[in-house]
Write a protein that holds these residues in place. Sequence first.
Motif, mmCIF file in Angstrom:
data_model
loop_
_atom_site.group_PDB
_atom_site.id
_atom_site.type_symbol
_atom_site.label_atom_id
_atom_site.label_comp_id
_atom_site.label_asym_id
_atom_site.label_seq_id
_atom_site.Cartn_x
_atom_site.Cartn_y
_atom_site.Cartn_z
ATOM 1 N N ASP A 71 -0.257 -2.186 4.220
ATOM 2 C CA ASP A 71 -0.019 -3.283 5.147
ATOM 3 C C ASP A 71 0.150 -2.888 6.604
ATOM 4 O OD1 ASP A 71 2.436 -2.104 5.029
ATOM 5 O OD2 ASP A 71 3.522 -3.854 4.290
ATOM 6 N N ASP A 72 0.400 -1.633 6.913
ATOM 7 C CA ASP A 72 0.654 -1.288 8.308
ATOM 8 C C ASP A 72 -0.589 -0.954 9.109
ATOM 9 O OD1 ASP A 72 0.121 1.046 7.046
ATOM 10 O OD2 ASP A 72 1.749 2.197 7.946
ATOM 11 N N ASP A 73 -1.751 -0.762 8.417
ATOM 12 C CA ASP A 73 -2.940 -0.437 9.220
ATOM 13 C C ASP A 73 -4.203 -1.156 8.772
ATOM 14 O OD1 ASP A 73 -3.881 2.783 7.752
ATOM 15 O OD2 ASP A 73 -3.590 0.815 6.873
ATOM 16 N N ALA A 74 -4.136 -1.922 7.688
ATOM 17 C CA ALA A 74 -5.346 -2.566 7.201
ATOM 18 C C ALA A 74 -5.398 -4.055 7.535
ATOM 19 C CB ALA A 74 -5.463 -2.378 5.687
ATOM 20 N N LEU A 75 -4.300 -4.634 7.959
ATOM 21 C CA LEU A 75 -4.269 -6.054 8.280
ATOM 22 C C LEU A 75 -4.771 -6.315 9.707
ATOM 23 C CD1 LEU A 75 -0.870 -7.218 6.802
ATOM 24 C CD2 LEU A 75 -3.102 -8.102 6.200
ATOM 25 N N PRO A 76 -5.682 -7.257 9.869
ATOM 26 C CA PRO A 76 -6.118 -7.621 11.217
ATOM 27 C C PRO A 76 -4.952 -8.201 12.011
ATOM 28 C CG PRO A 76 -7.608 -8.500 9.540
ATOM 29 C CD PRO A 76 -6.408 -7.987 8.834
ATOM 30 N N ILE A 77 -4.910 -7.907 13.307
ATOM 31 C CA ILE A 77 -3.845 -8.424 14.168
ATOM 32 C C ILE A 77 -3.868 -9.954 14.164
ATOM 33 C CG2 ILE A 77 -2.950 -8.507 16.520
ATOM 34 C CD1 ILE A 77 -2.613 -5.819 15.149
ATOM 35 N N GLY A 78 -2.705 -10.553 14.039
ATOM 36 C CA GLY A 78 -2.598 -12.001 14.083
ATOM 37 C C GLY A 78 -2.707 -12.678 12.729
ATOM 38 N N PRO A 83 -0.564 -14.398 2.853
ATOM 39 C CA PRO A 83 -1.868 -14.707 2.267
ATOM 40 C C PRO A 83 -2.863 -13.557 2.335
ATOM 41 C CG PRO A 83 -1.094 -16.502 3.647
ATOM 42 C CD PRO A 83 -0.170 -15.360 3.891
ATOM 43 N N GLU A 84 -2.847 -12.814 3.439
ATOM 44 C CA GLU A 84 -3.809 -11.723 3.582
ATOM 45 C C GLU A 84 -3.505 -10.602 2.587
ATOM 46 O OE1 GLU A 84 -7.158 -9.805 4.852
ATOM 47 O OE2 GLU A 84 -6.477 -11.849 5.176
ATOM 48 N N LEU A 85 -2.226 -10.330 2.390
ATOM 49 C CA LEU A 85 -1.859 -9.313 1.405
ATOM 50 C C LEU A 85 -2.319 -9.718 0.009
ATOM 51 C CD1 LEU A 85 1.752 -8.193 2.441
ATOM 52 C CD2 LEU A 85 -0.288 -6.768 2.332
ATOM 53 N N LEU A 86 -2.122 -10.966 -0.335
ATOM 54 C CA LEU A 86 -2.528 -11.431 -1.658
ATOM 55 C C LEU A 86 -4.039 -11.341 -1.829
ATOM 56 C CD1 LEU A 86 -0.194 -14.533 -2.123
ATOM 57 C CD2 LEU A 86 0.148 -12.185 -2.895
ATOM 58 N N LEU A 113 3.883 -7.493 -6.324
ATOM 59 C CA LEU A 113 3.874 -7.041 -7.717
ATOM 60 C C LEU A 113 3.514 -8.184 -8.662
ATOM 61 C CD1 LEU A 113 4.423 -4.576 -9.520
ATOM 62 C CD2 LEU A 113 6.762 -5.425 -9.818
ATOM 63 N N ALA A 114 4.041 -9.370 -8.398
ATOM 64 C CA ALA A 114 3.714 -10.523 -9.242
ATOM 65 C C ALA A 114 2.213 -10.813 -9.207
ATOM 66 C CB ALA A 114 4.506 -11.749 -8.787
ATOM 67 N N GLU A 115 1.608 -10.725 -8.015
ATOM 68 C CA GLU A 115 0.169 -10.957 -7.890
ATOM 69 C C GLU A 115 -0.623 -9.835 -8.566
ATOM 70 O OE1 GLU A 115 -3.291 -12.923 -6.941
ATOM 71 O OE2 GLU A 115 -1.220 -13.615 -6.770
ATOM 72 N N ILE A 116 -0.164 -8.605 -8.403
ATOM 73 C CA ILE A 116 -0.824 -7.454 -9.037
ATOM 74 C C ILE A 116 -0.852 -7.625 -10.551
ATOM 75 C CG2 ILE A 116 -0.522 -4.998 -9.588
ATOM 76 C CD1 ILE A 116 0.478 -4.650 -6.664
ATOM 77 N N MET A 117 0.298 -7.959 -11.131
ATOM 78 C CA MET A 117 0.368 -8.086 -12.583
ATOM 79 C C MET A 117 -0.398 -9.303 -13.078
ATOM 80 S SD MET A 117 1.793 -5.345 -13.087
ATOM 81 C CE MET A 117 1.555 -5.509 -14.856
ATOM 82 N N ASP A 118 -0.472 -10.340 -12.250
ATOM 83 C CA ASP A 118 -1.277 -11.501 -12.618
ATOM 84 C C ASP A 118 -2.753 -11.128 -12.662
ATOM 85 O OD1 ASP A 118 -1.525 -14.436 -13.080
ATOM 86 O OD2 ASP A 118 -2.651 -14.353 -11.201
ATOM 87 N N CYS A 119 -3.212 -10.366 -11.675
ATOM 88 C CA CYS A 119 -4.609 -9.905 -11.657
ATOM 89 C C CYS A 119 -4.889 -8.947 -12.812
ATOM 90 C CB CYS A 119 -4.917 -9.218 -10.321
ATOM 91 S SG CYS A 119 -4.999 -10.334 -8.912
ATOM 92 N N HIS A 120 -3.902 -8.147 -13.149
ATOM 93 C CA HIS A 120 -4.048 -7.225 -14.289
ATOM 94 C C HIS A 120 -4.215 -8.017 -15.579
ATOM 95 C CE1 HIS A 120 -3.331 -3.822 -16.951
ATOM 96 N NE2 HIS A 120 -2.387 -4.524 -17.548
ATOM 97 N N ARG A 121 -3.391 -9.026 -15.737
ATOM 98 C CA ARG A 121 -3.403 -9.811 -16.970
ATOM 99 C C ARG A 121 -4.644 -10.700 -17.070
ATOM 100 N NH1 ARG A 121 0.969 -11.710 -16.095
ATOM 101 N NH2 ARG A 121 0.414 -13.715 -15.144
ATOM 102 N N GLU A 122 -5.004 -11.339 -15.970
ATOM 103 C CA GLU A 122 -6.092 -12.310 -16.011
ATOM 104 C C GLU A 122 -7.474 -11.700 -15.813
ATOM 105 O OE1 GLU A 122 -5.727 -15.432 -16.799
ATOM 106 O OE2 GLU A 122 -3.546 -15.278 -16.958
ATOM 107 N N HIS A 123 -7.561 -10.621 -15.025
ATOM 108 C CA HIS A 123 -8.874 -10.083 -14.670
ATOM 109 C C HIS A 123 -9.044 -8.598 -14.997
ATOM 110 C CE1 HIS A 123 -9.411 -13.903 -12.677
ATOM 111 N NE2 HIS A 123 -8.347 -13.690 -11.930
ATOM 112 N N GLY A 124 -8.055 -8.005 -15.644
ATOM 113 C CA GLY A 124 -8.185 -6.605 -16.043
ATOM 114 C C GLY A 124 -8.128 -5.614 -14.902
ATOM 115 N N LYS A 125 -7.493 -5.993 -13.779
ATOM 116 C CA LYS A 125 -7.397 -5.062 -12.664
ATOM 117 C C LYS A 125 -6.611 -3.823 -13.086
ATOM 118 C CE LYS A 125 -6.735 -6.649 -8.556
ATOM 119 N NZ LYS A 125 -8.024 -6.256 -7.950
ATOM 120 N N SER A 126 -7.057 -2.648 -12.662
ATOM 121 C CA SER A 126 -6.368 -1.406 -12.987
ATOM 122 C C SER A 126 -5.076 -1.296 -12.193
ATOM 123 C CB SER A 126 -7.262 -0.197 -12.674
ATOM 124 O OG SER A 126 -8.420 -0.216 -13.484
#
Length: 432
Positions: A71-78, A83-86, A113-126
Amino acid sequence: MNKRNALYGLGILPPLVPLSVYAYKALQGRGCAVPQNHDVFLSFRGPDSRTGFADFLYSSLVAAGVHVFRDDDALPIGEEIGPELLRAIRSCRIAIPIISVQYAQSKWCLRELAEIMDCHREHGKSVFPIFYKVDVADVSNLRGRFGAALFEHRKVYRDSSEEERVRDLSEWRKALASVARIRGWISQTIANGHEGELVKIVVARVLTELKTSWIERLPLFPILMSNHHIRSLYYYYSKEKRRHSQCQVFLAFRGPDTRYGFAAYLYISLVAAKIRVFYDDDTSIIGKVISDELMNAIDHCKISIPILSENFASSSWCLRELSYMVDCKKTKGQTILPIFYKVKPSHVKYLTDCFGDRLREYEKRCDRDQCEKWKEALKKVGSFKGWESERINNGHEAVLVKRVVQEVSRLLKNPQTHDRHLHPLNIDSILG
């Protein structure tokens, strides 16, 4: 036949024009989707590791050619951080949550973490969790700092609607419990806490995961995998392909008793004899649900070797494994070769001494039917032929390991002779 035509023949890809229409509609329905610009999403609590471990891991991944989002270098300014993290989580192929002491104190970390685990459960994200200087049991059971953090969040939410508070807290609890069930890395156990070695191991595992087949690199692959039927078919064929490399032997043991001693020596010796062994430190199960992988490994192995040590019954995991071994023996005729490591077979068979004590403790707090299954498994395995460590050459463990390797090698070469090793016989006849 080219690859695309091969897919048509398998029914995995529809004709070109309908596929284009399908892709367009799918993208329309995913208004929040973003291009997959990053391979890895790092989730961490800044004060715990931003300028230390997390930074070291980030730099090492980047140096290895991995595209990493933090989050400290990949997010566009502004941009709005939430939402962008998600969206970044959804677009990355691998998520690495660094669960540190203060991780749960951050609502942002818990939302990630909640979004990560949701993606893991629903879409098989590693998901490759790193438990950084914390006890996994504390994460799973919300003990210590983790329980206190959730309690504080509950107080802060006092001004929020009851529905919002209950929903968020429930999702966070569920996410913490879910990530604790996934095999990851426990920082204190890797090279005696040497963080440089842990970083090397994580980078190597990420690079292995990113080596994908040509079909997985198709631009439309994520869209195709959003379809339940296609995803199920893909995972089925992937599983069938992996069967060719299934392990032959499953080692079950109580970690604190033998992990860095006898169990490790036996594992190394079996591998040296060109025997494929499933060991719970196997890097191939990183990012997978531990319980599922353990039971799947037992199910496909030809021989199971439970190392019944003094504290074996202290672990519900060990008892679950043992119970499933007995089930597989009954249904598939698999071989169980027990090693009674510094305990007497009679203590296992008749549930006396430490084995009886542990089972009585479980009876007070666990499901009665489950406890009965564990008792029956211990009694059954206690009557099988095996080895009593202290009776082999006056407790000489190297001699015991040699005998185990010889017997396993013999059984794998002559599977038709294994039946006599499955019946309850006088153990003294093969010991010494």
